[in-house]
Design a protein around this motif. Sequence first.
Motif, PDB file in Angstrom:
ATOM      1  N   ASP A 201       5.794   1.149 -11.921  1.00 55.13           N
ATOM      2  CA  ASP A 201       6.781   1.489 -12.941  1.00 55.13           C
ATOM      3  C   ASP A 201       6.585   2.925 -13.409  1.00 55.13           C
ATOM      4  OD1 ASP A 201       8.834   0.775 -15.000  1.00 55.13           O
ATOM      5  OD2 ASP A 201       7.134   1.178 -16.339  1.00 55.13           O
ATOM      6  N   VAL A 202       7.669   3.710 -13.439  1.00 60.47           N
ATOM      7  CA  VAL A 202       7.598   5.127 -13.813  1.00 60.47           C
ATOM      8  C   VAL A 202       7.147   5.287 -15.263  1.00 60.47           C
ATOM      9  CG1 VAL A 202       8.951   7.252 -14.069  1.00 60.47           C
ATOM     10  CG2 VAL A 202       9.297   5.797 -12.077  1.00 60.47           C
ATOM     11  N   GLN A 203       7.591   4.418 -16.140  1.00 58.13           N
ATOM     12  CA  GLN A 203       7.179   4.488 -17.547  1.00 58.13           C
ATOM     13  C   GLN A 203       5.688   4.213 -17.689  1.00 58.13           C
ATOM     14  OE1 GLN A 203       9.003   5.412 -20.346  1.00 58.13           O
ATOM     15  NE2 GLN A 203       6.989   5.366 -21.331  1.00 58.13           N
ATOM     16  N   ALA A 204       5.182   3.277 -16.926  1.00 56.73           N
ATOM     17  CA  ALA A 204       3.754   2.968 -16.987  1.00 56.73           C
ATOM     18  C   ALA A 204       2.928   4.174 -16.546  1.00 56.73           C
ATOM     19  CB  ALA A 204       3.431   1.754 -16.123  1.00 56.73           C
ATOM     20  N   SER A 205       3.381   4.847 -15.504  1.00 55.92           N
ATOM     21  CA  SER A 205       2.682   6.049 -15.044  1.00 55.92           C
ATOM     22  C   SER A 205       2.754   7.158 -16.099  1.00 55.92           C
ATOM     23  CB  SER A 205       3.283   6.558 -13.730  1.00 55.92           C
ATOM     24  OG  SER A 205       3.071   5.640 -12.687  1.00 55.92           O
ATOM     25  N   TRP A 206       3.903   7.285 -16.738  1.00 57.95           N
ATOM     26  CA  TRP A 206       4.056   8.279 -17.812  1.00 57.95           C
ATOM     27  C   TRP A 206       3.067   8.000 -18.944  1.00 57.95           C
ATOM     28  CZ3 TRP A 206       6.321  12.829 -18.893  1.00 57.95           C
ATOM     29  CH2 TRP A 206       6.526  13.180 -20.239  1.00 57.95           C
ATOM     30  N   ASP A 207       2.995   6.738 -19.361  1.00 56.17           N
ATOM     31  CA  ASP A 207       2.081   6.372 -20.448  1.00 56.17           C
ATOM     32  C   ASP A 207       0.630   6.687 -20.086  1.00 56.17           C
ATOM     33  OD1 ASP A 207       4.229   5.486 -21.978  1.00 56.17           O
ATOM     34  OD2 ASP A 207       3.982   3.387 -21.366  1.00 56.17           O
ATOM     35  N   ARG A 208       0.264   6.419 -18.842  1.00 55.69           N
ATOM     36  CA  ARG A 208      -1.110   6.717 -18.406  1.00 55.69           C
ATOM     37  C   ARG A 208      -1.344   8.221 -18.377  1.00 55.69           C
ATOM     38  NH1 ARG A 208      -4.873   4.259 -19.262  1.00 55.69           N
ATOM     39  NH2 ARG A 208      -6.011   4.496 -17.322  1.00 55.69           N
ATOM     40  N   ALA A 209      -0.337   8.981 -17.979  1.00 51.77           N
ATOM     41  CA  ALA A 209      -0.464  10.441 -17.967  1.00 51.77           C
ATOM     42  C   ALA A 209      -0.698  10.969 -19.382  1.00 51.77           C
ATOM     43  CB  ALA A 209       0.774  11.079 -17.350  1.00 51.77           C
ATOM     44  N   ILE A 210       0.005  10.404 -20.372  1.00 50.72           N
ATOM     45  CA  ILE A 210      -0.177  10.833 -21.759  1.00 50.72           C
ATOM     46  C   ILE A 210      -1.577  10.439 -22.237  1.00 50.72           C
ATOM     47  CG2 ILE A 210       0.705  10.707 -24.120  1.00 50.72           C
ATOM     48  CD1 ILE A 210       2.518  12.118 -21.923  1.00 50.72           C
TER      49      ILE A 210
END
Length: 196
Positions: free
Chosen positions: A168-177
């Motif tokens: 999931d792209v949102q999950a990857s975004w959250d991990r990046a943050i």
Amino acid sequence: MPRAGLTPDRLVAAAADLADEAGLDHVTLSALARRFGVKDASLYTHVRNLKDLRTRLALLAGGEMIDRIAAAVEGREAGRDTLGAFAGAYRAYALEHPGRYAAAQLPIDQDLLTDSPAMRRTADVTYGMLRAYGLEEPDLTDAVRLLRSTFHGYCALESTGAFGAPRDVQASWDRAIDALHVLLRNWPREQRTTDA
């Protein structure tokens, strides 16, 4: 739209809408003249040339973007909460307004940036968030560049559908943050030397 209704602000607003609809490269004086039902020459009363129009568009987009970011971070706890809100507002603006966002990335004359209330507010909000991590210059500038390049790169790839993995792209975004938050908390301070 009657010719008498033309103003620089209306032209820039129309340019912003056109950029989002068709892409920044399609924002031309001829395209705007057609949109307003006037001759190209009529626009030169309101803007000097295409570069002037795009500069005004970049300043408009930068102002809109920082307004959204400032509203998102207001009242939040310093650290991961503020960073996540800042990043989320940045990403939302970039994805919802691709043409405006592209304009906000254009280089602008330094004197215009210095005189722009929106750009001063951008510096205040961004540097304020990073000072909460205990950063000072030159680390502040380095951290701003890291965040901007990370957010921009992620949004550019996401907007073109370049993330093909099933994650999931949102999950990857959250991990990046999360990772950026850890990095900012443990920022490798530049060694300062003093002459004896």
